[in-house]
Design a protein around this motif. Structure first.
Motif, PDB file in Angstrom:
ATOM      1  N   THR A  76      30.426   3.044  21.908  1.00  0.00           N
ATOM      2  CA  THR A  76      29.797   2.842  23.014  1.00  0.00           C
ATOM      3  C   THR A  76      29.588   1.240  23.273  1.00  0.00           C
ATOM      4  O   THR A  76      29.385   0.457  22.573  1.00  0.00           O
ATOM      5  N   TYR A 107      22.981   9.407  18.764  1.00  0.00           N
ATOM      6  CA  TYR A 107      21.758   9.862  19.571  1.00  0.00           C
ATOM      7  C   TYR A 107      20.972  10.983  19.193  1.00  0.00           C
ATOM      8  O   TYR A 107      19.901  10.973  19.346  1.00  0.00           O
ATOM      9  N   ASN A 158      22.077   4.385  27.156  1.00  0.00           N
ATOM     10  CA  ASN A 158      22.264   5.522  26.242  1.00  0.00           C
ATOM     11  C   ASN A 158      20.551   5.791  25.575  1.00  0.00           C
ATOM     12  O   ASN A 158      20.284   6.812  25.218  1.00  0.00           O
ATOM     13  N   LYS A 204      25.945  12.923  28.053  1.00  0.00           N
ATOM     14  CA  LYS A 204      25.532  11.504  28.644  1.00  0.00           C
ATOM     15  C   LYS A 204      26.100  10.389  27.707  1.00  0.00           C
ATOM     16  O   LYS A 204      26.632   9.319  28.209  1.00  0.00           O
ATOM     17  N   THR A 205      26.201  10.639  26.169  1.00  0.00           N
ATOM     18  CA  THR A 205      26.511   9.287  25.564  1.00  0.00           C
ATOM     19  C   THR A 205      27.583   9.690  24.682  1.00  0.00           C
ATOM     20  O   THR A 205      28.399   8.712  24.156  1.00  0.00           O
ATOM     21  N   THR A 233      18.367   8.957  25.891  1.00  0.00           N
ATOM     22  CA  THR A 233      18.116   9.777  24.808  1.00  0.00           C
ATOM     23  C   THR A 233      16.563   9.685  24.798  1.00  0.00           C
ATOM     24  O   THR A 233      16.173  11.077  24.397  1.00  0.00           O
ATOM     25  N   ASN A 266      32.788  13.622  18.814  1.00  0.00           N
ATOM     26  CA  ASN A 266      31.342  12.793  18.940  1.00  0.00           C
ATOM     27  C   ASN A 266      30.923  12.133  17.960  1.00  0.00           C
ATOM     28  O   ASN A 266      29.676  11.725  17.864  1.00  0.00           O
ATOM     29  N   ASN A 305      28.036  10.835  21.811  1.00  0.00           N
ATOM     30  CA  ASN A 305      27.730  10.264  20.310  1.00  0.00           C
ATOM     31  C   ASN A 305      26.724  11.143  19.785  1.00  0.00           C
ATOM     32  O   ASN A 305      25.463  10.867  20.223  1.00  0.00           O
ATOM     33  N   LYS A 317      26.461  -0.090  27.750  1.00  0.00           N
ATOM     34  CA  LYS A 317      25.982   0.847  27.852  1.00  0.00           C
ATOM     35  C   LYS A 317      25.023   1.287  26.733  1.00  0.00           C
ATOM     36  O   LYS A 317      24.277   2.406  26.808  1.00  0.00           O
TER      37      LYS A 317
END
Length: 265
Positions: free
Chosen positions: A118, A243, A126, A237-238, A130, A66, A240, A122
């Protein structure tokens, strides 16, 4: 031993070392088995160095952990953020040349970097997700903790908020998000676990990693595990940690505002 097996052994060693710093060292510091200031210095320096090593060692599959380009930027510049918030933080001055070394290495290997990305369409979604989850964590914290601090709103200013946000980003967020929501998450993913299962596991470990808050009542028993799960939900959800880094720093900053500048009646 094959190169793959050797790399896995190195990754596991770094991960165990990071967990040992987070669980063992900080706990021993908290109970004064070792000097608390020395323990914190070792933790901060050790975690920063090991985090950078893990990133550099896994440049070809950082998306599994991530890690995005912006997350790397936040990591490399975290010593600068720390100095802006506290010019007397000598640990940050030590970390700056270390960050430069990591940055030069990653720049030279930029063609090998495989980062989580991303899609533009999106990005807004995101950010909204967040912010909603961050607001939920803050709201739950306000309700459970019943923040009771001083009535000092007249001294609250934008400069203080920015400095606090930068401090929280360079301290708790950078020390914890790459480990729990990045490296550990990616390592567990190799065992074909579902994201929600990993989210629960990392939340339990994150909660246990704050065991020195056990005497704070509902703060420890309710808010910490819920917050850890919701931070993990951001990753679900992301995909990453950039976030969750921002969310973590924002939650801690708002907590500091409530604790020192506002009184909940």
């Amino acid at each position: 031993m094959t190169d793959t097996a050797k790399n896995e052994k190195i990754n596991l060693s770094i991960l165990i070392s990071l967990l040992s710093l987070r669980f063992v060292l900080l706990f021993l510091s908290h109970i004064n088995f070792i000097d608390s200031n020395l323990g914190l210095i070792i933790y901060l320096l050790g975690t920063f160095i090991l985090t950078g090593l893990f990133i550099c060692k896994n440049i070809e599959n950082l998306s599994l952990f991530n890690i995005s380009g912006f997350a790397i930027f936040l990591f490399l510049f975290s010593p600068v953020f720390s100095i802006i918030s506290d010019p007397y933080n000598f640990i940050a001055y030590i970390n700056i040349p270390i960050a430069i070394i990591f940055g030069v290495y990653l720049f030279r290997k930029k063609k090998e970097l495989t980062l989580t990305k991303t899609l533009t369409n999106k990005l807004a979604g995101n950010i909204v997700i967040t912010l909603i989850i961050t607001a939920a964590i803050i709201a739950i914290g306000v309700f459970i903790k019943e923040f009771k601090g001083g009535d000092n709103l007249d001294t609250l200013n934008l400069e203080w908020i920015i400095h606090q946000l930068l401090f929280q980003l360079s301290f708790a967020a950078i020390m914890e998000e790459p480990l729990f929501r990045g490296f550990l998450w990616g390592y567990l993913k190799k065992y074909k676990l579902r994201d929600i299962s990993i989210c629960i596991i990392q939340a339990l470990l994150f909660w246990f990693g704050h065991i020195y808050y056990m005497d704070t009542g509902l703060n420890f028993w309710i808010w910490h595990p819920i917050a850890a799960f919701l931070f993990g939900l951001i990753i679900v959800k992301t995909k990453n940690i950039a976030y969750s880094l921002g969310a973590h720093a924002l939650v801690n900053t708002v907590a500091q505002i409530f604790m020192f500048y506002y009184k909940v009646l």
